[in-house]
Structure formats: structure tokens, C-alpha cells
Design a protein around this motif. Structure first.
Motif, PDB file in Angstrom:
ATOM      1  N   UNK A 263      18.110  -0.927 -10.502  1.00 54.16           N
ATOM      2  CA  UNK A 263      17.200  -0.062 -11.249  1.00 54.16           C
ATOM      3  C   UNK A 263      15.760  -0.561 -11.175  1.00 54.16           C
ATOM      4  N   UNK A 264      15.587  -1.883 -11.131  1.00 56.05           N
ATOM      5  CA  UNK A 264      14.223  -2.418 -11.071  1.00 56.05           C
ATOM      6  C   UNK A 264      13.511  -2.026  -9.781  1.00 56.05           C
ATOM      7  N   UNK A 265      14.290  -1.697  -8.749  1.00 54.89           N
ATOM      8  CA  UNK A 265      13.683  -1.268  -7.488  1.00 54.89           C
ATOM      9  C   UNK A 265      12.954   0.061  -7.639  1.00 54.89           C
ATOM     10  N   UNK A 266      13.300   0.814  -8.682  1.00 55.05           N
ATOM     11  CA  UNK A 266      12.663   2.112  -8.891  1.00 55.05           C
ATOM     12  C   UNK A 266      11.165   1.955  -9.115  1.00 55.05           C
ATOM     13  N   UNK A 267      10.793   0.982  -9.945  1.00 54.47           N
ATOM     14  CA  UNK A 267       9.363   0.769 -10.210  1.00 54.47           C
ATOM     15  C   UNK A 267       8.647   0.338  -8.937  1.00 54.47           C
ATOM     16  N   UNK A 268       9.283  -0.563  -8.179  1.00 56.63           N
ATOM     17  CA  UNK A 268       8.682  -1.003  -6.916  1.00 56.63           C
ATOM     18  C   UNK A 268       8.532   0.168  -5.957  1.00 56.63           C
ATOM     19  N   UNK A 269       9.585   1.003  -5.862  1.00 52.86           N
ATOM     20  CA  UNK A 269       9.536   2.160  -4.971  1.00 52.86           C
ATOM     21  C   UNK A 269       8.448   3.138  -5.411  1.00 52.86           C
ATOM     22  N   UNK A 270       8.299   3.330  -6.720  1.00 52.55           N
ATOM     23  CA  UNK A 270       7.258   4.221  -7.241  1.00 52.55           C
ATOM     24  C   UNK A 270       5.877   3.717  -6.816  1.00 52.55           C
ATOM     25  N   UNK A 271       5.646   2.408  -6.959  1.00 48.61           N
ATOM     26  CA  UNK A 271       4.351   1.843  -6.604  1.00 48.61           C
ATOM     27  C   UNK A 271       4.073   1.925  -5.102  1.00 48.61           C
ATOM     28  N   UNK A 272       5.088   1.602  -4.296  1.00 52.20           N
ATOM     29  CA  UNK A 272       4.895   1.655  -2.847  1.00 52.20           C
ATOM     30  C   UNK A 272       4.686   3.089  -2.374  1.00 52.20           C
ATOM     31  N   UNK A 273       5.451   4.020  -2.963  1.00 53.92           N
ATOM     32  CA  UNK A 273       5.265   5.429  -2.612  1.00 53.92           C
ATOM     33  C   UNK A 273       3.889   5.903  -3.066  1.00 53.92           C
ATOM     34  N   UNK A 274       3.449   5.412  -4.239  1.00 59.33           N
ATOM     35  CA  UNK A 274       2.115   5.758  -4.705  1.00 59.33           C
ATOM     36  C   UNK A 274       1.038   5.252  -3.760  1.00 59.33           C
ATOM     37  N   UNK A 275       1.224   4.048  -3.233  1.00 56.72           N
ATOM     38  CA  UNK A 275       0.263   3.493  -2.277  1.00 56.72           C
ATOM     39  C   UNK A 275       0.228   4.335  -1.001  1.00 56.72           C
ATOM     40  N   UNK A 276       1.410   4.743  -0.517  1.00 57.24           N
ATOM     41  CA  UNK A 276       1.469   5.606   0.667  1.00 57.24           C
ATOM     42  C   UNK A 276       0.787   6.939   0.388  1.00 57.24           C
ATOM     43  N   UNK A 277       1.012   7.469  -0.817  1.00 57.65           N
ATOM     44  CA  UNK A 277       0.376   8.727  -1.175  1.00 57.65           C
ATOM     45  C   UNK A 277      -1.137   8.617  -1.211  1.00 57.65           C
ATOM     46  N   UNK A 278      -1.640   7.492  -1.708  1.00 60.47           N
ATOM     47  CA  UNK A 278      -3.086   7.301  -1.752  1.00 60.47           C
ATOM     48  C   UNK A 278      -3.683   7.232  -0.350  1.00 60.47           C
ATOM     49  N   UNK A 279      -2.933   6.637   0.579  1.00 61.00           N
ATOM     50  CA  UNK A 279      -3.408   6.575   1.965  1.00 61.00           C
ATOM     51  C   UNK A 279      -3.553   7.990   2.522  1.00 61.00           C
ATOM     52  N   UNK A 280      -2.531   8.796   2.328  1.00 53.64           N
ATOM     53  CA  UNK A 280      -2.582  10.190   2.792  1.00 53.64           C
ATOM     54  C   UNK A 280      -3.655  10.956   2.027  1.00 53.64           C
ATOM     55  N   UNK A 281      -3.733  10.707   0.719  1.00 52.60           N
ATOM     56  CA  UNK A 281      -4.691  11.417  -0.111  1.00 52.60           C
ATOM     57  C   UNK A 281      -6.135  11.172   0.271  1.00 52.60           C
ATOM     58  N   UNK A 282      -6.419  10.037   0.895  1.00 50.54           N
ATOM     59  CA  UNK A 282      -7.775   9.774   1.356  1.00 50.54           C
ATOM     60  C   UNK A 282      -8.222  10.775   2.399  1.00 50.54           C
ATOM     61  N   UNK A 283      -7.331  11.138   3.321  1.00 48.32           N
ATOM     62  CA  UNK A 283      -7.652  12.138   4.344  1.00 48.32           C
ATOM     63  C   UNK A 283      -7.797  13.521   3.708  1.00 48.32           C
ATOM     64  N   UNK A 284      -6.957  13.800   2.716  1.00 47.40           N
ATOM     65  CA  UNK A 284      -7.031  15.090   2.033  1.00 47.40           C
ATOM     66  C   UNK A 284      -8.359  15.223   1.291  1.00 47.40           C
ATOM     67  N   UNK A 285      -8.722  14.174   0.540  1.00 50.14           N
ATOM     68  CA  UNK A 285      -9.956  14.221  -0.247  1.00 50.14           C
ATOM     69  C   UNK A 285     -11.191  14.320   0.642  1.00 50.14           C
TER      70      UNK A 285
END
Length: 409
Positions: A263-285
């Protein structure tokens, strides 16, 4: 070719800027931001050891976190005025020194008082970071690359969170927890040395108070509704993050019998996915004109995913996956969110506006345990996740309100 950024309304002609110069500024600010997020978790990963060694209760160690965020939130709103008056660079150096003092207090601590001092110093050090970071980025990075700058800023913050737990727990496992804090002091000293070495890239121009203006005029920005809509947006969206960080592990264990380690991996996965999203979001913005709608769609998607996870229809594994994808959706909207705030910021008030707006983040972290903790105490686990989805959905309305007022202005 990109150009040197100037304050809104400036009459200066654009000057070509090589991408290496922008990349240097973005990298230095990202390093500083990662250090700030590292300091959010300077104490929390070792709470179990403090409780055992010093005989502390859950309430006592929880108070350390509350002290950090209360001081950081109040200080963040106030430090924006300081950044606008003296510039971002000296405030940044002072913050790193405060982090060193916090780690030193923890390393020398022999009881609760020492840990409380460490929390106070870390909160003071953390307070100026968003006014500092965004003042530097908005002045020093050319406008076409600001979306990528905001993306890197958010991504490095997530990496700072991820590194803190591994660093502190790992060094503690090799020796003892005091070694971990001496090592943290060395890390802070190294970061400060790099920032000092490259200090010319961190200089910001101070916009002088216009002739005839009074000190009361410095507070004029507080009369702008758009500033408070930005504050509300951060408060609401942060409450959702607090639900994931604080309660998702307990919810997965109670509802789906997911093992603690898994279950603790969920928080890690959320953060890593958030980091990936921010990378993509930079091109969008960097390409989007209506950045408020980008934020709205991203947050709405995150709210829908979290609400689906609350139903439990997909079981433990499916709920974990949904929460991780929620991080991706929210991350994609991050750089557009920061671009939206930039457009809502009056000339010469960058530090004050970002300080006030981002204090909503600390307020959200402080309020969330009071609101959702009651639901958890009653065993209303699905309602807790659903509540996080609702606050994220309400943040959509706040983002659209900011965008509408910005376009009207």
C-alpha cells in the motif's frame, strides 16, 4: 530564438537568449526547490525512532508537522513582501542556512524541545521558497520557455519528496539517525555552494515603489479577487494531495486488505506519476492559450479517477492504479496552473502574490487532517477518498474563475 523576459508592460526591446542560459536558471531553481521539498520531510520519516527513543506520542510527533506548516504558511505570505523589497537571491541563501540550522538542531537533539526547534527552523526556511523561485523564473527565463520552467520546478519538488525518505532512512539503517542529519547538513552546504557559485543567474531586479505611493499600496493586490481565487485553488487541490499522502495507505489496508508494504507504494506511484505529468504538462503549458481550461480538465479528470477509486469497484490493485493515474492527471495541470498565476500577477508584486497564493498550500495541508481525520476516525474510508475527489472538483471552479478574471483584465 527566445528572448529575455521583462516585467509586464515593459518597453524594453527583446534580446535573444541562448537556451543554455535559461536551462541554467531552471536547473538552479529546480535544485533549490528539491531542497525545499526534502526539508518538508526532514523529520517525519524518522518519527517512529523519535517515539521510541524519546517516549513521544503520536500527537506530539504530529504537532511537529503542524508547527512546520503553520510557520511555513504564515511566513510564506509575509516573505513575499521581503522578496519584492530586497530581491530573491539573498532570501534564498538565508533559507538554505535555516535548513542547515534545522538539521543541526535535529542532530544534537536529546528530546522533544530539540525536535520542535528543528521544525520551527525548517518552517522558517521553507516559507520564502515559492516567492523566491517564481520571482527568479518569471524574471530570468524567457517567456517561450516558462512552461518548461514551471514543469521542471514541480518535477524537482516531487523528486525532493522522494529523495528525503530514502536518504534519511537509508543512512539511519547504515548507522544511526544522528548520522542522517549530519549528512543532511552536508547536502545543504553543497547546495548552498552551488547556488553561490552560480549566483549571477539568481539575481532579480527589485521594482521600486512608484513616486507618491505609500506602504499601504503594497497591500493593494489583496483587493484583487483573482488573488484569492488562486489561494482557494491551492487550498482545495492541496487537501486532495493530503488525503493521498496521509490516508491512502490506511484506506487500502482497511478496505481491500492490501499489505502495508504494498500500500505504501501507492504514495510513491502517485508522486512519480505526478512528476511524469509535470514533464508532459510543461509542453502543454508552453503551447496552450487558455491555461485555465488545461488546469480545469486535468483536475476534473483527477477528481473522476479518485471518485472511481472511492467506489472500490476495481479492488485493491485497481484502486492503487487509479490513485497513481490521478497523480498523472494533476501533474499535467501543474505547469499551466503556475502560468495561470503568473498572468494574474500585477507588475512588481510577484513575491507578494506567490507568497499569498502558495500559503494556500500550507493551509490545505494544515486543514486536511482536521476535516478528513474525522471521517477516518469513524471508519468512513470511501467517504474520505470521495471527499478528496470533491475538493479537487471544487478546485476546477476556482481555476476557471481565475482564468475568466485574467482574460477580462
Amino acid at each position: 530564438m527566445s528572448t529575455v523576459p521583462t516585467e509586464a508592460g515593459s518597453a524594453h526591446a527583446p534580446v535573444p537568449v541562448p537556451w543554455q542560459r535559461d536551462a541554467t536558471v531552471i536547473g538552479l531553481v529546480g535544485l533549490a526547490h528539491a531542497t525545499s521539498h526534502f526539508s518538508h520531510l526532514l523529520l517525519a520519516p524518522l518519527f517512529p525512532l523519535f517515539m521510541r527513543e524519546f517516549g513521544l506520542s503520536f500527537s506530539q510527533v504530529g504537532l511537529l508537522t503542524s508547527v512546520f506548516f503553520v510557520i511555513s504558511g504564515v511566513g510564506q505570505a509575509l516573505s513575499g513582501f521581503l522578496v519584492d523589497r530586497v530581491g530573491a537571491r539573498p532570501v534564498l541563501f538565508g533559507s538554505i542556512l535555516l535548513f542547515m540550522g534545522s538539521a543541526l538542531a535535529a542532530a544534537l537533539s536529546h528530546g522533544y524541545t530539540g525536535l520542535l526547534l528543528a521544525a520551527v527552523l525548517a518552517g522558517l526556511g521553507n516559507a520564502p521558497f515559492h516567492p523566491v523561485d517564481f520571482s527568479i523564473l518569471n524574471q530570468r527565463v524567457s517567456p517561450p520557455r516558462l512552461g518548461h520552467a514551471f514543469s521542471a520546478h514541480g518535477l524537482t519538488g516531487n523528486l525532493g519528496w522522494a529523495l528525503a525518505r530514502v536518504f534519511l532512512v537509508g543512512i539511519t539503517a547504515l548507522g544511526n539517525w544522528r548520522w542522517a542529519y549530519w549528512a543532511a547538513i552536508a547536502v545543504y552546504a553543497g547546495v548552498l555552494a552551488v547556488l553561490w557559485w552560480q549566483r549571477e543567474h539568481l539575481h532579480t531586479e527589485v521594482v521600486p515603489r512608484r513616486q507618491g505611493a505609500s506602504r499601504a499600496d503594497d497591500l493593494a493586490f489583496l483587493r484583487l479577487p483573482v488573488v484569492w481565487w488562486c489561494f482557494v485553488f491551492f487550498l482545495l487541490s492541496t487537501m486532495t494531495l493530503a488525503v493521498v499522502q496521509t490516508y491512502s495507505v490506511s484506506i487500502l489496508k482497511a478496505v481491500h486488505a492490501v499489505p502495508f508494504e504494498t500500500a505504501t507504494l501507492t504514495v510513491t506511484a502517485y508522486m512519480l506519476a505526478g512528476a511524469a505529468g509535470m514533464f508532459v504538462g510543461g509542453f502543454v503549458a508552453a503551447r496552450a492559450r487558455a491555461v485555465d481550461r488545461v488546469v480545469a480538465w486535468a483536475m476534473a479528470a483527477g477528481a473522476a479517477l479518485m471518485l472511481l477509486a472511492a467506489t472500490g469497484w476495481l479492488g485493491g490493485g485497481g484502486s492503487m492504479a487509479l490513485l497513481a493515474i490521478t497523480g498523472l492527471a494533476v501533474g499535467i495541470g501543474g505547469p499551466s496552473r503556475d502560468m495561470l498565476i503568473k498572468r494574474a500577477t500585477p507588475k512588481g508584486a510577484t513575491g507578494r502574490v506567490y507568497g499569498t497564493v502558495y500559503s494556500g498550500l500550507d493551509t490545505g495541508f494544515a486543514i486536511a487532517p482536521l476535516v478528513f481525520g474525522v471521517l477516518m476516525d469513524h471508519g468512513w474510508y470511501a467517504a474520505t477518498l470521495a471527499g478528496g475527489a470533491v475538493t479537487l472538483a471544487l478546485a476546477v471552479g476556482a481555476a476557471l474563475a481565475v482564468g475568466g478574471r485574467t482574460r477580462a483584465a
